[in-house]
Scaffold this motif. Structure first.
Motif, mmCIF file in Angstrom:
data_model
loop_
_atom_site.group_PDB
_atom_site.id
_atom_site.type_symbol
_atom_site.label_atom_id
_atom_site.label_comp_id
_atom_site.label_asym_id
_atom_site.label_seq_id
_atom_site.Cartn_x
_atom_site.Cartn_y
_atom_site.Cartn_z
ATOM 1 N N ASP A 111 35.104 -52.234 -3.424
ATOM 2 C CA ASP A 111 34.614 -52.219 -4.613
ATOM 3 C C ASP A 111 34.390 -50.547 -5.113
ATOM 4 O OD1 ASP A 111 33.662 -53.995 -7.052
ATOM 5 O OD2 ASP A 111 32.206 -52.257 -7.168
ATOM 6 N N HIS A 156 35.400 -56.233 -6.861
ATOM 7 C CA HIS A 156 35.630 -56.847 -5.468
ATOM 8 C C HIS A 156 33.946 -57.793 -5.304
ATOM 9 C CE1 HIS A 156 39.368 -54.093 -4.343
ATOM 10 N NE2 HIS A 156 39.249 -54.738 -5.873
ATOM 11 N N ILE A 187 41.990 -53.320 -2.364
ATOM 12 C CA ILE A 187 41.503 -54.276 -1.352
ATOM 13 C C ILE A 187 41.595 -53.739 0.151
ATOM 14 C CG2 ILE A 187 43.474 -55.814 -0.900
ATOM 15 C CD1 ILE A 187 39.694 -56.735 -1.550
#
Lengths: 284, 162
Positions: free
Chosen positions: A151, A108, A175
């Motif tokens: 992440d 991410h 996410i």
């Protein structure tokens, strides 16, 4: 590769090389930028008026809130002075934009259109309008890369806004999910609780919203509760972001006491790790 | 042949630049994970077609650019693509004679090798294992290989690159 992973010797090399790929990034960014430009320049009068009106009302509301905030801020500073501790409210910020470029899909990461020339530094926190987004990892002359709080390699010290329980929020790789694996089963945490940055790592300024607790599962067989939270920042939708310089209040008012360099009062920093340890030991 | 040696270097560079652009072009979230390995495909083609000009060094350099563009560890794709280029050079005399479908199978193996080496590095630095869909780009790469092959071959013949 090992050098890149373990040390920072070749960060400057990476920064120099990133200048090489900047034209490519710009080229990929261009179609989006051009269409955005067209959309803005071809917007009708009515659309602009509507947007203007809604922004005006929003600003009015924010101003009203701001007035109240100012009163609270001065009161807070006064009370803290009574307690003899330096505390700073407000940090220097810079507005930046994300570039519409895809990076490694299994990390991410985002690319920001500001770099070393704007005094961005690795480890700098980034926020959006709703909460903490992540931190900068690589800085090039014109661009920088940041990882998001979701992440899998990211961990963020947070505390529950309601009662101040400190813990760590780990990225899950999804996410819209953060994991809080270090909360004892008997801790007072419930869905709907707001998590804010605790500022303990020294990297993120304290008090910014991070996530809202979504679910708490108590499994008697385990010593920790399984807690998941939803980030409050719009991690995959925001385009405008804020880069923060924690502790740099050059443009804003600070409290009058002399210890303005420390982002946290020293005694709080000293006490915190022990307390955190105590909370983790409490579990049955 | 010797006079024409430097001929068409620009075209090769342009194909690589396009491949790099396609590597970071924004895609909708649903198809993001399916993005084929453009740089790998173009590299394999040029290694097959002009092995005396495009080789391990080119592979390494392109890999380094991919690392910079995708924000991965510096050297991760560079190493993987250098190995892919090396193997392609080793095999190029044989693979050139294969029919296209058989070439595509070879390409699949090479692309999987690229991903495998890259995955190996990222597991080594402690990132979690990706889902099974991680391997989809290689499969997709195999299916689009015939098109890449035909497009680049006509380009090569059009500009007489050898």
């Amino acid at each position: 590769m090992m050098m890149d992973h373990r040390q920072n010797h070749i960060d400057s090399l990476r920064a120099g090389l990133s200048l090489l790929v900047y034209p490519l990034q710009l080229a990929v960014e261009m179609p989006g930028a051009v269409s955005e430009w067209f959309r803005e320049s071809l917007a009708t009068r009515r659309q602009l008026q509507e947007e203007n009106a809604s922004l005006r009302t929003q600003m009015l509301m924010l101003k009203a809130r701001g007035q109240k905030l100012q009163a609270l801020e001065t009161e807070n500073i006064r009370l803290r002075e009574l307690l003899d501790s330096a505390f700073m409210i407000g940090e220097r910020v810079l507005v930046a934009e994300l570039m519409s470029v895809d990076l490694d899909p299994y990390k991410h990461q985002v690319l920001i259109n500001k770099g070393e020339l704007d005094k961005i530094y690795p480890g700098q926190p980034i926020l959006d309008a709703d909460g903490v987004m992540g931190q900068v990892v690589h800085v090039g002359p014109y661009t920088s890369t940041a990882i998001l709080i979701t992440d899998t390699s990211h961990a963020l010290p947070v505390q529950v806004n309601r009662n101040g329980i400190r813990t760590i929020a780990l990225g899950s790789g999804t996410i819209n999910r953060l994991e809080l694996p270090y909360i004892p089963n008997n801790a007072d945490i419930q869905p709907g609780d707001l998590l804010v940055t605790s500022g303990l790592g020294g990297r993120f300024p304290p008090g910014y919203p991070v996530a809202v607790v979504q679910g708490v599962q108590h499994d008697p067989g385990r010593s920790f509760a399984a807690v998941v939270a939803t980030p409050s920042a719009k991690l995959n939708r925001s385009r405008e972001i804020l880069l923060v310089w924690p502790g740099d209040t050059s443009t804003l008012e600070t409290s009058s006491t002399g210890q303005t360099e420390a982002p946290l009062p020293p005694e709080e920093q000293l006490v915190a790790p022990e307390e955190a340890a105590a909370t983790t030991e409490e579990n049955p | 042949m010797i006079l024409g040696r430097r001929h068409g270097g620009g075209i090769i560079a342009v194909t690589f630049v396009i491949a790099l652009l396609l590597t970071i072009a924004p895609l909708p979230d649903s198809v993001r994970y399916l993005r084929p390995d453009w740089v790998g495909l173009v590299l394999i083609y040029w290694c097959l077609a002009v092995p005396d000009r495009v080789g391990v060094g080119t592979g390494w350099g392109m890999g380094l650019l991919v690392d910079l563009l995708t924000g991965s560890l510096l050297g991760q794709h560079a190493m993987a693509l250098a190995v892919v280029a090396f193997l392609t050079l080793k095999l190029h005399l044989r693979v050139r004679l294969f029919p296209v479908w058989q070439q595509a199978l070879t390409v699949l193996v090479l692309l999987i090798l690229h991903q495998l080496l890259s995955l190996w590095v990222s597991r080594f630095i402690g990132r979690p294992g990706p889902p099974f869909s991680y391997w989809a780009p290689s499969l997709l790469g195999m299916f689009i290989w015939p098109f890449i092959y035909i497009a680049l071959r006509s380009l090569r013949r059009g500009f007489r690159i050898s």
